[in-house]
Design a protein around this motif. Structure first.
Motif: not given
Ligand code: FES
Ligand SMILES: [Fe+2]
Length: 430
Positions: A85, A87-89, A107-108
């Protein structure tokens, strides 16, 4: 740039002379170098198109250790993305297979459509609306994907070698297998995945060219009737580019395990010998079904009168390999034939297969023993000199149309070729 330790190991690595330092199978720095070179630059087999037949079908696997999602999007296009992902891996998809039009991160909750576009960001307004251009964001695509006769391949290199050059003369032998299916190739019974405590290169040697172990490691297969007595007539074919084929004259296990339900499969193989020899040359009659093979670096198949299995040796550490394997059948064969083929294959190869257990026992002891020996700063050179200087053009032994070199009597010719190719990657020549 290789450091001193790696340089020393590579100095004693002379595969063309049959010298392979034992460190290659246990050393962590060599392992990391393999990931950064072989698994980064080479083409890698990912799976069969039949595993993602319908839009939305996907499976997850790895390229080296890099996790990827292989999916068929809603427009029927096969796509390969990092399982990551942006966004943050977070690892985006944790299932091994399934069907979904979207991947939503646990995650988010960022959500991607299966063509890789970012299509959903929770609570987008007001905090992101001016700071994140959704339209421009998406999953990281693996840059090169190649579909070849029902198989899926990819490379992480920016500019890999053309796929046909990578296969070289191995393409002829893969064409034989994939053409035989005439569009009816089916992966049957799912994919098995399990861990083996051994370096990824040791198991694949058995497929690429070490048939020499069979009379000893698998001696009991003869006494229980799975195999006829082992002869001294096994040919090893080296088609070049690091690939390898074991060619067993007459094929393997025709007499053993005579079960009526296998007849439709065997009839198809016999028919294929006729049609393929007309198309490709007389040599087909002398080698079909040929036995085990390995496509550089880590995709193996085993082709007998009873089944066709495939496996991918995924590196997981210097002495750890994740094996992913399954079987191929003709999709239009009777269900009972498919079931019997699956049973025969799993009886021999699979987590509880009798031949697999013989092999795994040896492999794990090589790792255990090897790690202990390396602790004494000893690095013996292993011996790959069997048949050195004795190989001839394949056409001379197999007949018209064959390509590559043949080493008879369990030669190490294809293993010398595998390690010569590996060395080119490790030293940056490839
Ligand atoms: S790491 Fe995937 S949505 Fe935040
Ligand atoms: Fe074996």
């Amino acid at each position: 740039m290789p450091n001193n330790k790696i340089e020393d190991i590579l100095k004693s690595f002379n595969p063309e002379k049959g010298e392979v330092p034992f460190s290659l199978f246990i050393d962590n720095e060599i392992y990391e170098l393999e990931l950064a070179t072989v698994f980064k630059k080479s083409w890698l087999f990912l799976g069969f198109e039949n595993m993602i037949k319908y839009p939305g079908d996907y499976f997850t696997t790895t390229m080296g250790e890099v996790p990827v999602i292989v999916t068929r999007d809603q427009n029927n296009q096969v796509r390969v993305f990092l399982n990551f992902c942006i966004h943050k891996g977070m690892k985006l998809c944790r299932a091994t297979q399934g069907n979904s039009q979207f991947f939503r991160c646990p995650y988010h909750g960022w959500t991607y459509s299966n063509d890789g576009k970012l299509v959903g960001v929770p609570y987008y307004e007001p905090a992101y609306v001016n700071n994140l251009d959704i339209e421009k964001q998406g999953l990281i695509a693996v840059p090169n994907v190649k579909l070849y006769k029902g198989t899926i391949w990819a490379s992480l290199a920016e500019k890999p070698k053309p796929f046909d050059d990578f296969l070289g003369d191995m393409k002829l032998y893969l064409d034989l297998i994939f053409d035989m299916f005439e569009g009816n190739m089916e992966v049957y019974g799912g994919i098995h995945r399990w861990l083996l405590p051994v370096n990824w290169k040791i198991p694949l040697e058995n497929f690429a060219g070490d048939a020499y172990h069979a009379p000893f490691t698998h001696a009991s297969a003869v006494s229980i009737g799975l195999r006829g007595a082992y002869g001294n007539n096994v040919r090893i074919l080296y088609p070049g580019e690091g690939h390898g084929i074991v060619s067993v004259p007459g094929g393997l296990a025709r007499k053993a395990v005579d079960i009526d339900a296998l007849t439709p499969f065997r009839d198809r193989l016999s028919k294929a010998v006729e049609t393929l020899s007309q198309k490709y040359g007389e040599f087909v009659k002398n080698m079909f079904p040929f036995g085990p093979l390995n496509v550089f670096p880590n995709f193996s198949m085993h082709f007998t009168w009873n089944y066709i299995i495939f496996r991918v040796w995924h590196p997981r550490g210097p002495t750890l390999t994740e094996l992913q394997g399954g079987i191929l059948v003709f999709s239009d064969m009777p269900e009972e034939t498919k079931r019997q083929i699956l049973r025969r294959a799993l009886h021999e190869f699979g987590p509880a297969g009798v031949l697999e257990q013989d092999d795994a026992e040896v492999w794990s002891k090589i790792s255990e023993n090897g790690v202990s020996i390396r602790k004494g700063s000893i690095d013996p050179k292993l011996i790959y000199t069997r048949g050195l200087g004795m190989d001839v053009e394949a056409e001379k032994v197999l007949g018209k149309g064959a390509k590559g070199r043949i080493g008879e009597y369990y030669s190490d010719v294809s293993l010398r070729g595998f390690y010569s190719t590996l060395k080119k990657y490790l030293t940056g020549e490839e």
